[in-house]
Design a protein around this motif. Structure first.
Motif, mmCIF file in Angstrom:
data_model
loop_
_atom_site.group_PDB
_atom_site.id
_atom_site.type_symbol
_atom_site.label_atom_id
_atom_site.label_comp_id
_atom_site.label_asym_id
_atom_site.label_seq_id
_atom_site.Cartn_x
_atom_site.Cartn_y
_atom_site.Cartn_z
ATOM 1 N N GLY A 162 -6.609 -19.927 -57.330
ATOM 2 C CA GLY A 162 -5.858 -19.205 -56.312
ATOM 3 C C GLY A 162 -5.121 -18.011 -56.878
ATOM 4 N N TYR A 189 -13.508 -16.073 -59.213
ATOM 5 C CA TYR A 189 -13.531 -16.707 -57.900
ATOM 6 C C TYR A 189 -14.954 -16.993 -57.422
ATOM 7 N N GLU A 224 -10.089 -13.640 -49.218
ATOM 8 C CA GLU A 224 -9.171 -14.754 -49.359
ATOM 9 C C GLU A 224 -9.918 -16.064 -49.441
ATOM 10 N N ARG A 277 -7.471 -15.184 -57.245
ATOM 11 C CA ARG A 277 -7.759 -14.583 -55.951
ATOM 12 C C ARG A 277 -6.611 -13.678 -55.490
ATOM 13 N N GLN A 278 -5.369 -14.115 -55.725
ATOM 14 C CA GLN A 278 -4.222 -13.314 -55.313
ATOM 15 C C GLN A 278 -4.144 -12.008 -56.107
ATOM 16 N N ALA A 283 -7.277 -23.407 -52.516
ATOM 17 C CA ALA A 283 -7.728 -23.071 -53.865
ATOM 18 C C ALA A 283 -6.775 -23.742 -54.842
ATOM 19 N N THR A 294 -12.117 -22.032 -48.932
ATOM 20 C CA THR A 294 -10.738 -21.657 -48.774
ATOM 21 C C THR A 294 -10.634 -20.502 -47.822
#
Length: 523
Positions: free
Chosen positions: A146, A50, A267, A149-150, A141, A277
Motif C-alpha cells: 500500500g 504493485y 489505487e 501504491r501511495q 493492500a 484493492t
C-alpha cells in the motif's frame, strides 16, 4: 566570466533551419526530461512493485494471508465475522468482509483503527484463531504494498503530490513526442541504424545509442501507460470523468447505498491470482440508474446459519472497500427498507449474501461491505481481471433481495474502454504475460531516465545546467506550436506549466541577445 563578442556563444549556435528545429525540439525534450526523470524512476519502481503485489505479498506475508489447507469445512463466514468484530480495537465496527474462498487463504475483515487508520484482522477460517491485526493502508493492500501504491499516486504529499504526478505524466507525453522527433531518421538509410543500437561506441555516444533505441521501442507502451493513468488523476481526471458522465459515456453512479469503491485505477485494479484493492471513486454526477438491474429469487438464500460458500474458487479480482454502507433511505423511492422491517426482522447472514453473490456469477475474490445500522444494506463489489464481469449489487439486509445494482453492460462507451485500459495497465487482464509486459515498460522507462541522466551529466559543463544550445535564429515551428497549444488546452495545468517554461526560455534567449549586442556574454 565574460569574453568578447567575437567568441562563439556556448548557448547560441548558428545553424540551418532544419537543425534549428532540431535544436529547439532537443531543448524542449531536455526541459521535459529534467523534470520527469526522477519521477519516472519513482513511478517505474513503485508501479512494478504493485504489479507484482500477489507474488510479493505471498512471500512477505505468508503467515497472515495463508493457512494450511484442511479437508474439514471452513467456519461459516458469519461466525468468522463475529470473531473479527470481537477483536477490533475499542469495538469499532467491521467495515467489510474480503471473500477469498481458496482453501489455503485466511479470512480477512477490515475496520478503521482509531490510531493506525485502515486496518485488517486476519483469521484462520478453520479454527477462528486471530492470526494478526495490522494496518493495511487504503483498502486491502498490505502495508508496504500500500505504501508503494501511495507513493506511486502522490509521493505521500497529498493533493500537491498528486498534481506533481499529473504534471509528470503529461510532460512524459511531451518528452516522448519530442524524443521520437529527435530520433526520426533524416537519411534514407537511417531507420535500421536508429532501431539497432551500435554497442561498439564508448562514452556518451554509447549511452545515447541505448537511450534512443529504448525510447523508440517503448514509446507506444509508454504513451499507453500515461493515457490509461490520466483518468485517475485528481485534477484533470476528475474533470474528465465528470465530462464523460454528462454525455452518458462514463461510469454510472454506484447504486444508492453502495460502497463499491469502484474504478480507482492506480489505487488498485487487481487481476487474476490476487486479492484486489480499490478505493472510493470520485462521485460522478450522472442520471440515476433504476433499481433491480440484477436479481435472483429469495428462495436461493440458504437457511439461517447454513454455509453458503461456493464449492470452487476462481482467482479473479474483487473490489476493495470503502466505508460502511450508507443509509438505505437515501435510495430511490420505493426501495428504502420499511421502518417496521428494520425493527422486527433479523438480518441475513454473510453466508447467505455469499450464496446470493455466487448465484449472480460472483464466484470469488470480492468484497462485502457490511450494513451501517438497521437501515443499511449489504454492498457486494466484484472486479475481476476481465472487466466485462465487473458488477456491484446492493442487498436488503433482512430479506436478501437485490435492491439494485450496476454491471459492466451499464457502463458508457468511454468507461468500458477505460476499464480495459486499467486492467491492462495494472497487469491483470491476461495473467503473468500482462504483468511481464507492463514490468518491461515500467523498468524500461526507469532505464531511459537513468541513461538520460548519464548523457546529461557527461555533456554538462561544470557549473552549468547544460541545456541544449539555442539556434541563432528561431526556426518556424508552427505545427509544433499549434500541437502544444492544443495539448495545453486539453491539459490546462500542464498548459500553464508549459507557458512558464516557454516564458523562461524566451527570457533566457533575450538575455543572450542583449549580451551579444553589448559585446559580452556571461557563461
Amino acid at each position: 566570466m565574460s569574453h568578447s563578442s567575437s567568441a562563439p556563444s556556448p548557448s547560441v549556435a548558428p545553424v540551418s533551419a532544419p537543425m534549428g528545429r532540431y535544436a529547439m525540439l532537443w531543448r524542449w525534450h531536455f526541459y521535459a526530461a529534467l523534470f520527469v526523470m526522477p519521477l519516472l524512476v519513482i513511478l517505474g519502481i513503485t508501479g512494478t512493485i504493485y504489479l507484482y503485489k500477489p507474488q510479493i505479498e505471498a512471500v512477505a506475508y505468508p503467515s497472515q494471508l495463508y493457512v494450511p489447507a484442511q479437508s474439514t469445512p471452513r467456519l461459516p463466514q458469519q461466525i468468522l465475522y463475529e470473531i473479527a468484530q470481537d477483536n477490533t480495537p475499542a469495538g469499532v465496527p467491521v467495515l467489510t468482509a474480503e471473500i477469498h474462498n481458496a482453501p489455503d487463504r485466511s479470512a480477512q475483515f477490515t475496520y478503521l483503527d482509531p490510531n493506525e487508520g485502515k486496518s485488517s484482522v486476519f483469521l484462520n477460517p478453520y479454527t477462528g484463531e486471530v492470526l494478526v491485526k495490522m494496518p493495511t493502508l487504503n483498502f486491502n493492500a498490505t502495508y508496504w504494498i500500500g505504501l508503494a501504491r501511495q507513493i506511486h499516486r502522490g509521493l505521500l504529499l497529498g493533493k500537491t503530490g498528486e498534481v506533481i504526478m499529473e504534471l509528470a505524466a503529461c510532460w512524459t507525453l511531451i518528452m516522448i513526442g519530442t524524443g521520437v522527433a529527435l530520433w526520426w531518421p533524416r537519411q534514407k538509410k537511417g531507420m535500421k541504424q536508429a532501431i539497432k543500437p551500435d554497442l561498439s561506441k564508448r562514452g556518451r555516444p554509447f549511452w545515447r545509442e541505448i537511450h534512443a533505441t529504448l525510447g523508440i521501442v517503448l514509446a507506444a507502451g509508454a504513451v499507453f501507460f500515461v493515457m490509461s493513468g490520466l483518468p485517475w488523476t485528481s485534477t484533470w481526471g476528475a474533470q474528465f470523468k465528470q465530462l464523460v458522465a454528462q454525455v452518458n459515456l462514463g461510469y454510472p453512479p454506484d447504486p444508492p447505498g453502495a460502497v463499491s469503491a469502484r474504478h480507482e485505477g492506480h489505487e488498485g485494479h487487481e487481476g487474476a491470482q490476487a486479492s484486489a484493492t480499490r478505493v472510493q471513486d470520485l462521485p460522478l454526477e450522472h442520471t440515476a440508474w433504476g433499481a433491480g438491474l440484477l436479481s435472483v429469487p429469495n428462495s436461493t438464500l440458504p437457511a439461517e446459519g447454513q454455509q453458503g460458500q461456493p464449492d470452487h474458487h476462481s482467482h479473479g479480482a474483487h473490489a476493495g472497500q470503502g466505508a460502511q454502507s450508507t443509509d438505505a433511505h437515501a435510495m430511490h423511492a420505493g426501495h428504502a427498507m420499511p421502518a417496521a422491517t428494520s425493527e422486527t426482522a433479523e438480518p441475513i447472514t454473510l453466508d447467505q449474501v455469499m450464496t446470493l453473490a455466487h448465484a449472480n456469477h460472483i464466484p470469488d475474490e470480492y468484497s462485502i461491505a457490511l450494513p451501517a445500522g438497521k437501515t443499511g444494506v449489504y454492498s457486494v463489489s466484484y472486479y475481476p481481471g476481465d472487466p466485462t464481469g465487473e458488477k456491484v449489487i446492493n442487498v436488503d439486509q433482512y430479506d436478501g433481495s437485490i435492491i439494485n445494482g450496476v454491471a459492466y453492460d451499464q457502463y458508457g462507451l468511454i468507461a468500458k474502454v477505460i476499464s480495459f485500459a486499467v486492467s491492462l495497465h495494472m497487469g491483470t487482464y491476461f495473467g503473468w504475460v500482462n504483468q511481464l509486459l507492463c514490468a518491461i515498460i515500467a523498468l524500461g522507462l526507469v532505464t531511459m531516465a537513468i541513461t538520460g541522466f548519464i548523457m546529461w551529466w557527461k555533456r554538462r559543463p561544470a557549473g552549468s545546467l547544460g541545456a541544449p544550445r539555442l539556434p541563432a535564429a528561431l526556426p518556424s515551428m508552427r505545427g509544433w506550436m499549434i500541437g502544444l497549444v492544443i495539448f495545453g488546452v486539453i491539459f490546462p495545468v500542464t498548459g500553464l506549466s508549459m507557458l512558464v517554461v516557454w516564458g523562461l526560455d524566451r527570457l533566457y534567449l533575450a538575455r543572450y541577445r542583449r549580451s551579444m549586442a553589448l559585446g559580452t556574454t556571461t557563461v
